[in-house]
Motif scaffolding. Structure first.
Motif, short mmCIF file in Angstrom:
data_model
loop_
_atom_site.label_atom_id
_atom_site.label_comp_id
_atom_site.label_asym_id
_atom_site.label_seq_id
_atom_site.Cartn_x
_atom_site.Cartn_y
_atom_site.Cartn_z
N ASP A 1 -1.72 -1.63 7.60
CA ASP A 1 -2.26 -0.37 7.95
C ASP A 1 -1.34 0.64 8.36
OD1 ASP A 1 -1.92 -1.39 10.33
OD2 ASP A 1 -4.01 -1.03 10.86
N SER B 1 2.20 8.18 5.18
CA SER B 1 1.66 8.88 3.98
C SER B 1 2.47 10.12 3.47
CB SER B 1 0.32 9.66 4.65
OG SER B 1 0.76 10.43 5.50
N ARG C 1 -5.58 13.15 -2.58
CA ARG C 1 -5.99 12.49 -1.22
C ARG C 1 -5.09 10.97 -1.46
NH1 ARG C 1 -10.32 9.64 -2.16
NH2 ARG C 1 -11.56 10.02 -3.82
N SER D 1 -3.34 7.65 -1.17
CA SER D 1 -3.35 6.48 -0.04
C SER D 1 -1.86 5.82 0.11
CB SER D 1 -4.47 5.41 -0.28
OG SER D 1 -4.10 4.70 -1.63
N ARG E 1 0.75 -1.24 -0.21
CA ARG E 1 0.20 0.00 0.02
C ARG E 1 0.90 1.20 -0.12
NH1 ARG E 1 -5.04 -1.22 -1.63
NH2 ARG E 1 -6.04 -2.95 -0.53
N ASN F 1 -4.34 7.59 -6.23
CA ASN F 1 -3.17 8.14 -6.35
C ASN F 1 -2.66 9.16 -7.27
OD1 ASN F 1 -2.35 6.77 -3.80
ND2 ASN F 1 -1.71 4.96 -4.58
N ASP G 1 -4.34 1.12 -6.02
CA ASP G 1 -4.94 2.15 -5.44
C ASP G 1 -4.47 3.45 -6.32
OD1 ASP G 1 -5.64 1.38 -3.04
OD2 ASP G 1 -3.77 1.42 -2.14
#
Length: 263
Positions: free
Chosen positions: A198, A202, A255, A257, A188, A251, A247
């Protein structure tokens, strides 16, 4: 400056038809100028086995001898590139497939022989990317799809790392566009804890990067990607994002991820 996305997709997606189709659907839906750079995946190795061409690697890098350069030219510049282009056309994206030899868009230097002879492997410098060709294609509404192949100007195709091509193209076009370079892979983003999907970081700037290194929170494999990202930013690229291929749609917005690398 107009925004431009230079997006690199790796072998982990190319090797899985369903994942590739989903990615290309998202890529086709981007409503902005974009360039796609693709790797080769394991297809060349599989076809090489069928043809009796042994794949040789040193520290994970392919040794590209005479037989291997013929193989990867066929697979990367032909099979993989044209399948991607055809799939994008089917999704309403007017793509055009290229190697670095087409339009002389990416000349490269054959890697010198040192402790290891990598064979027909090319090293690229952003200053040698022929940006007028790429800009002309973009201005014509076409979407360049670049295979991981360059050329030496003396008639030889060179096998070249797709991450390097994406970075060189992004840097070269940063003079005329606000470029976001996006590396799509299977995570991610940059994770603070490899066991927790998770734990995506960022945003990373130089101060934060130094702190992460000092705290030993980054896996060895991600450090070269971040180093390359900062090198691209130092050379004029506005932003570099490292994130999951799944994503992509978010991306290319504000905003994100994944992990955004900024000065």
């Amino acid at each position: 400056m107009d925004k431009l996305f230079v997006i690199k997709i790796g072998g982990n997606v190319i090797d899985h038809p369903g994942a590739l189709d989903a990615f290309l659907k998202d890529f086709a839906a981007i409503e902005a100028p974009r360039i796609l750079v693709h790797g080769g995946g394991k297809i060349a190795t599989r076809l090489g086995d069928q043809l009796g061409i042994e794949s040789k690697y040193v520290q994970g890098r392919r040794i590209t001898d005479d037989a291997a350069i013929d193989l990867v030219t066929m697979v990367y510049g032909g099979l993989v590139n044209k399948k991607i282009v055809a799939a994008l056309q089917a999704k309403g994206c007017n793509a055009i497939g290229l190697t670095g030899a087409d339009g002389n868009c990416i000349p490269a230097d054959k890697r010198p022989v040192g402790a290891i002879d990598y064979g027909w492997v090319g090293d690229v410098h952003p200053s040698r990317v022929h940006t007028p060709v790429l800009r002309a294609l973009l201005d014509a509404g076409l979407v360049p799809v670049l295979a991981p192949l360059t050329h030496d100007g003396a008639g030889h195709i060179l096998n070249t790392n797709a991450d390097t091509i994406a970075s060189a193209v992004a840097v070269a076009l940063a003079a005329s566009h606000a470029v976001r370079l996006i590396y799509c892979f299977e995570k991610r983003g940059v994770l603070e804890d490899l066991d927790r999907e998770d734990s995506v970081i960022s945003l990373i700037d130089r101060v934060g990067y130094a702190r992460l290194l000092a705290d030993g929170k980054l896996a060895d494999g991600i450090i070269p990607k971040i180093d390359n990202a900062f090198a691209a930013i130092d050379a004029g690229v506005k932003e570099v994002l490292i994130g999951d291929a799944r994503d992509l749609r978010v991306n290319v917005t504000d905003r994100v991820s994944g992990t955004l690398i900024v000065p």
